[in-house]
Write an enzyme that holds these catalytic residues in place. Structure first.
Site, PDB file in Angstrom:
ATOM      1  N   CYS A 105       0.516  -1.196   0.058  1.00  0.00           N
ATOM      2  CA  CYS A 105      -0.437  -0.207   0.101  1.00  0.00           C
ATOM      3  C   CYS A 105       0.768   0.998  -0.251  1.00  0.00           C
ATOM      4  CB  CYS A 105      -0.553  -0.733   1.870  1.00  0.00           C
ATOM      5  SG  CYS A 105      -0.212  -0.382   2.982  1.00  0.00           S
ATOM      6  N   HIS A 162      -2.744   5.975   4.324  1.00  0.00           N
ATOM      7  CA  HIS A 162      -0.156   6.240   3.930  1.00  0.00           C
ATOM      8  C   HIS A 162      -0.383   7.811   3.388  1.00  0.00           C
ATOM      9  CE1 HIS A 162      -1.576   2.537   5.411  1.00  0.00           C
ATOM     10  NE2 HIS A 162      -0.536   2.233   4.829  1.00  0.00           N
TER      11      HIS A 162
END
Ligand code: A2P
Length: 336
Positions: free
Chosen positions: A128, A250
């Site tokens: 990710c 993120h």
């Protein structure tokens, strides 16, 4: 024509996001199957394609499945993905089990789509964090050849799955009651064991487990996956992965140097038209909260390097459950 589709790890943080993305994108499904551990077997989940009873992965028969989206952890992928592929499914695997396998393409949709065609039954979905920074690095690399990238991640707890989000909620609740002690010291350990130290009101200067040379597995993924996706094994990547008390989204601060100097104007022009991204100027610096729940990766703080001129520094944020995992997996299924 609809595809017989399965979600493996359907009850997890990524699995549930996979279902909602399949529904939102109206993915053509003729039959949907959902698989998880024996703990969840028998649970009934309402979907756009009717009610689906969760099956136990250990005993399920994969025959007939055409597309299988796996997000049940690396161990399950290692054991079951080859069996699903042998039974005729194209497996899109969100774990790290096959990412560096030479026979398995590692694909960021809208960056290296062509690699999908090289699959032999399994396609790997990148990590990710790598995914979010590659959405900016990929287009710049295509234009100017990425030579080196120093990247520091600010990774949300949902990267650890549902348990990460549960721990953060618990710790913010427990530690928040003693907020004066958070400033003065004397707070009590909240007693969770998912992370090495409390994550509520805190920052952990490592994400993942320590492996070679004092780097974590998350950091090595950033190094190796960047090189594989961009098909440039010589790119020098200097990673530093940090866990922050954010639920979803993120962030990655990155400094990149290329085979030639890249000006701010050129970088803005490339990033401004990069697919799957939004470019924000400094009047609104993107945050993880802005990225949570949306498909686009948001790029901001684009500026020319000052210490060593000719490079570009920037900030990217993306929903790690969507583009960082489930959305990319569904985009790969669409490419298949
Ligand atoms: P379950 O909910 O039955 O434990 P997350 O990443 O949010 O922790 O989710 C992990 C997913 O992987 C869940 O759907 C979980 O199912 C599934 N899973 C975990 N262990 C196994 C296992 N041994 N066999 C099948 N599925 C598993």
């Amino acid at each position: 024509m609809g595809k017989r589709t399965a979600i493996v790890g359907a009850t997890g943080a990524v699995g549930t996001t996979m279902l909602s993305i399949l529904e939102q994108r109206d993915f053509p499904i003729s039959e949907l199957r959902m698989l998880a551990s024996s703990r969840s077997a028998g649970r009934v989940i309402a979907t756009k394609w009717g009610e689906v009873t969760v099956e136990d992965l250990a005993t399920a028969d994969p025959s007939g499945i055409e597309i299988a989206l796996f997000s049940a952890g690396g161990g399950r992928s290692k054991e079951y993905a080859p069996k699903f592929a042998a039974a005729g499914a194209v497996v899109i695997d969100n774990s790290s089990a096959f990412r560096m396998d030479d026979n398995v393409p590692l694909v960021v949709a809208q960056v290296n789509d062509h690699a999908v065609a090289e699959h032999h039954g399994i396609i790997a979905n990148p990590n990710c964090t790598t995914m979010v920074v590659i959405m900016a690095a990929g287009p710049l690399h295509r234009a100017a050849g990425l030579k080196s990238m120093t990247a520091t991640s600010y990774q949300s707890v949902s990267g650890t799955g549902q348990t990460g989000m549960d721990v953060l909620t618990h710790e913010i609740d427990v530690l928040g009651k003693d907020h004066e002690l958070l400033a003065k010291g004397g707070w009590t350990e909240p007693g969770s064991d998912v992370y090495s130290r409390p994550i509520g009101f805190n920052v952990l200067a490592h994400a993942g487990g320590f492996t070679d040379q004092g780097y974590t597995d998350e950091e090595w993924k950033l190094v190796n996956e960047t090189r594989k996706i961009l098909e440039a094994p010589d790119i020098k990547v200097e990673p530093f992965c940090v866990r922050v008390p954010v639920m979803v989204g993120h962030g990655i601060a990155a400094t990149m140097f290329f085979d030639r100097p890249v000006s701010l104007d050129e970088a803005n022009e490339i990033l401004g038209s990069a697919p799957g991204t939004q470019l924000w100027d400094d009047s609104k610096v993107p945050t993880p909260l802005d990225s949570a729940g949306i498909d686009d990766v948001i790029i901001g703080r684009v500026r020319p390097t000052v210490g060593d001129p000719g490079g570009i520094s920037l900030w990217t944020v993306g929903d790690n459950l969507r583009k960082g995992a489930a959305l990319n997996a569904v985009q790969l299924a669409e490419l298949v």
